[in-house]
Write a protein that holds these residues in place. Structure first.
Motif, PDB file in Angstrom:
ATOM      1  N   ARG A  94       0.818  -1.213   0.000  1.00 18.75           N
ATOM      2  CA  ARG A  94       0.000   0.000   0.000  1.00 18.75           C
ATOM      3  C   ARG A  94       0.857   1.269   0.000  1.00 18.75           C
ATOM      4  N   GLU A  95       1.922   1.278   0.821  1.00 22.93           N
ATOM      5  CA  GLU A  95       2.716   2.494   0.962  1.00 22.93           C
ATOM      6  C   GLU A  95       3.562   2.801  -0.272  1.00 22.93           C
ATOM      7  N   GLU A  96       3.657   1.866  -1.215  1.00 23.73           N
ATOM      8  CA  GLU A  96       4.452   2.087  -2.429  1.00 23.73           C
ATOM      9  C   GLU A  96       3.595   2.335  -3.666  1.00 23.73           C
ATOM     10  N   ARG A  97       2.282   2.257  -3.520  1.00 24.93           N
ATOM     11  CA  ARG A  97       1.404   2.350  -4.692  1.00 24.93           C
ATOM     12  C   ARG A  97       1.489   3.715  -5.370  1.00 24.93           C
ATOM     13  N   VAL A  98       1.413   4.777  -4.589  1.00 28.26           N
ATOM     14  CA  VAL A  98       1.402   6.113  -5.188  1.00 28.26           C
ATOM     15  C   VAL A  98       2.708   6.389  -5.914  1.00 28.26           C
ATOM     16  N   SER A  99       3.833   6.038  -5.298  1.00 33.13           N
ATOM     17  CA  SER A  99       5.123   6.308  -5.944  1.00 33.13           C
ATOM     18  C   SER A  99       5.276   5.497  -7.225  1.00 33.13           C
ATOM     19  N   MET A 100       4.776   4.260  -7.244  1.00 37.71           N
ATOM     20  CA  MET A 100       4.855   3.458  -8.462  1.00 37.71           C
ATOM     21  C   MET A 100       3.991   4.053  -9.566  1.00 37.71           C
ATOM     22  N   ALA A 101       2.766   4.443  -9.215  1.00 34.72           N
ATOM     23  CA  ALA A 101       1.887   5.065 -10.210  1.00 34.72           C
ATOM     24  C   ALA A 101       2.485   6.367 -10.719  1.00 34.72           C
ATOM     25  N   ALA A 102       3.150   7.112  -9.833  1.00 35.68           N
ATOM     26  CA  ALA A 102       3.773   8.371 -10.242  1.00 35.68           C
ATOM     27  C   ALA A 102       4.931   8.131 -11.201  1.00 35.68           C
ATOM     28  N   GLU A 103       5.665   7.043 -11.007  1.00 31.83           N
ATOM     29  CA  GLU A 103       6.753   6.702 -11.932  1.00 31.83           C
ATOM     30  C   GLU A 103       6.208   6.418 -13.329  1.00 31.83           C
ATOM     31  N   ILE A 104       5.050   5.777 -13.393  1.00 29.91           N
ATOM     32  CA  ILE A 104       4.413   5.559 -14.696  1.00 29.91           C
ATOM     33  C   ILE A 104       3.993   6.897 -15.293  1.00 29.91           C
ATOM     34  N   ARG A 105       3.340   7.720 -14.473  1.00 24.78           N
ATOM     35  CA  ARG A 105       2.838   9.005 -14.955  1.00 24.78           C
ATOM     36  C   ARG A 105       3.960   9.877 -15.499  1.00 24.78           C
ATOM     37  N   ARG A 106       5.131   9.854 -14.849  1.00 23.13           N
ATOM     38  CA  ARG A 106       6.249  10.687 -15.293  1.00 23.13           C
ATOM     39  C   ARG A 106       6.750  10.290 -16.676  1.00 23.13           C
ATOM     40  N   ARG A 107       6.427   9.103 -17.115  1.00 27.76           N
ATOM     41  CA  ARG A 107       6.902   8.615 -18.412  1.00 27.76           C
ATOM     42  C   ARG A 107       5.873   8.797 -19.529  1.00 27.76           C
ATOM     43  N   LEU A 108       4.750   9.415 -19.224  1.00 30.68           N
ATOM     44  CA  LEU A 108       3.682   9.572 -20.212  1.00 30.68           C
ATOM     45  C   LEU A 108       3.632  10.985 -20.773  1.00 30.68           C
ATOM     46  N   LYS A 109       3.212  11.085 -22.009  1.00 32.51           N
ATOM     47  CA  LYS A 109       2.924  12.381 -22.598  1.00 32.51           C
ATOM     48  C   LYS A 109       1.643  12.947 -21.981  1.00 32.51           C
ATOM     49  N   PRO A 110       1.496  14.260 -21.944  1.00 32.16           N
ATOM     50  CA  PRO A 110       0.229  14.835 -21.472  1.00 32.16           C
ATOM     51  C   PRO A 110      -0.951  14.284 -22.276  1.00 32.16           C
ATOM     52  N   GLY A 111      -1.980  13.860 -21.566  1.00 29.16           N
ATOM     53  CA  GLY A 111      -3.155  13.295 -22.213  1.00 29.16           C
ATOM     54  C   GLY A 111      -3.058  11.820 -22.510  1.00 29.16           C
ATOM     55  N   ALA A 112      -1.903  11.209 -22.242  1.00 30.36           N
ATOM     56  CA  ALA A 112      -1.728   9.784 -22.531  1.00 30.36           C
ATOM     57  C   ALA A 112      -2.499   8.925 -21.530  1.00 30.36           C
ATOM     58  N   PRO A 113      -3.111   7.825 -21.978  1.00 26.12           N
ATOM     59  CA  PRO A 113      -3.905   6.990 -21.084  1.00 26.12           C
ATOM     60  C   PRO A 113      -3.071   5.934 -20.360  1.00 26.12           C
ATOM     61  N   LEU A 114      -3.537   5.581 -19.179  1.00 24.71           N
ATOM     62  CA  LEU A 114      -3.046   4.415 -18.438  1.00 24.71           C
ATOM     63  C   LEU A 114      -4.228   3.492 -18.217  1.00 24.71           C
ATOM     64  N   VAL A 115      -4.040   2.211 -18.528  1.00 24.24           N
ATOM     65  CA  VAL A 115      -5.037   1.187 -18.228  1.00 24.24           C
ATOM     66  C   VAL A 115      -4.451   0.278 -17.161  1.00 24.24           C
ATOM     67  N   ALA A 116      -5.151   0.159 -16.046  1.00 23.14           N
ATOM     68  CA  ALA A 116      -4.683  -0.670 -14.930  1.00 23.14           C
ATOM     69  C   ALA A 116      -5.809  -1.592 -14.490  1.00 23.14           C
ATOM     70  N   ALA A 117      -5.455  -2.834 -14.147  1.00 27.99           N
ATOM     71  CA  ALA A 117      -6.439  -3.786 -13.635  1.00 27.99           C
ATOM     72  C   ALA A 117      -5.732  -4.719 -12.664  1.00 27.99           C
ATOM     73  N   HIS A 118      -6.410  -5.028 -11.555  1.00 28.61           N
ATOM     74  CA  HIS A 118      -5.805  -5.863 -10.530  1.00 28.61           C
ATOM     75  C   HIS A 118      -6.863  -6.226  -9.491  1.00 28.61           C
ATOM     76  N   LEU A 119      -6.468  -7.012  -8.503  1.00 28.67           N
ATOM     77  CA  LEU A 119      -7.371  -7.342  -7.408  1.00 28.67           C
ATOM     78  C   LEU A 119      -7.750  -6.071  -6.649  1.00 28.67           C
ATOM     79  N   SER A 120      -9.030  -5.881  -6.446  1.00 26.75           N
ATOM     80  CA  SER A 120      -9.527  -4.694  -5.745  1.00 26.75           C
ATOM     81  C   SER A 120     -10.901  -5.051  -5.202  1.00 26.75           C
ATOM     82  N   VAL A 121     -11.031  -5.119  -3.880  1.00 28.26           N
ATOM     83  CA  VAL A 121     -12.220  -5.716  -3.280  1.00 28.26           C
ATOM     84  C   VAL A 121     -12.877  -4.767  -2.299  1.00 28.26           C
TER      85      VAL A 121
END
Length: 244
Positions: free
Chosen positions: A130-157
């Motif tokens: 849990r404590e690493e989720r935001v930083s990991m998502a931010a690392e993805i975001r930093r590599r995207l062009k403005p307006g670029a999409p991210l598709v994520a799917a995983h266990l979420s209950v």
């Protein structure tokens, strides 16, 4: 689809060899999830776009996207070298030219800086504490062009908190969804004992957030317009984008 906190089984040759069977037995509508993911990416990724695939081990989503969009190029990252080797083998058999896909051994930080036209992170985030989720998502975001999409799917209950105003029954609702996850495995041909052990391992070892918490993680990491597009028992999927 592995992460540093994923089970060490992803380095077991026998497990790696059987990997392709797993997602379809574990994830309701897995093939539809792959198709929906690339449809959502294609809304914004150009015909000659570059896509980042986080958790690329095994190569299932790489193969699906590469065959459907012959002009796309991919960078896939995964901390399991055996799983990356399996991805490379799968792509070669599928006839995907090697110059269209670059595979990187490591974590998200090991991926090229981009900028990418889109990204996927399928069946990976639930291995991340849990404590690493935001930083990991931010690392993805930093590599995207403005307006670029991210598709994520995983266990979420869901946990039932606040559903009746007093928070009662939260653990019971979570248990119910995880039991349905195990029941789907059994219906897909998994031995009941194995499915029960898998269910207990998920409950004990993985940081499975609620859908509301998962959406909050994406927003805190800098994504906007977070939309859920998929639900399959204990799994959820979202599409979102990075804007200035």
């Amino acid at each position: 689809m592995t992460h540093p906190h994923a089970p060490s089984a992803f380095t077991d040759p026998a497990v790696v060899a059987r990997y392709a069977e797993g997602p379809r037995r574990n994830v309701p509508g897995y093939d539809g999830l792959l198709r929906m993911s690339r449809i959502l990416l294609a809304e914004r990724v150009p015909a000659d776009g570059r896509v980042l695939v986080v958790g690329a081990g095994g190569g299932l989503e790489l193969e699906d996207m590469a065959l459907a969009h012959p002009g796309w190029r991919f960078d896939g990252v995964d901390p399991s070298q055996p799983m990356l080797d399996l991805a490379a083998q799968r792509l070669q058999i599928a006839g995907v030219p090697g110059d269209r896909v670059a595979l990187h051994h490591g974590y998200v930080q090991s991926a090229p800086a981009g900028p990418f036209d889109g990204a996927t992170c399928l069946l990976t985030f639930h291995f991340v504490p849990r404590e690493e989720r935001v930083s990991m998502a931010a690392e993805i975001r930093r590599r995207l062009k403005p307006g670029a999409p991210l598709v994520a799917a995983h266990l979420s209950v869901a946990d039932g908190e606040g559903s009746d105003g007093d928070g009662d029954g939260g653990a019971g609702e979570r248990d119910l969804w995880l039991s349905r996850y195990a029941a789907f495995q059994v219906a897909s041909g998994v031995a009941p004992g194995h499915a029960a052990r898998a269910r207990d391992k998920v409950a004990a070892d993985l940081a499975v957030l609620t859908p509301e918490e998962d959406e909050a993680v994406l927003r805190e990491a800098g994504f906007s317009d977070v939309q859920m597009f998929y639900m399959g028992f204990a799994f959820r999927g979202w599409v979102t984008q990075f804007n200035f």
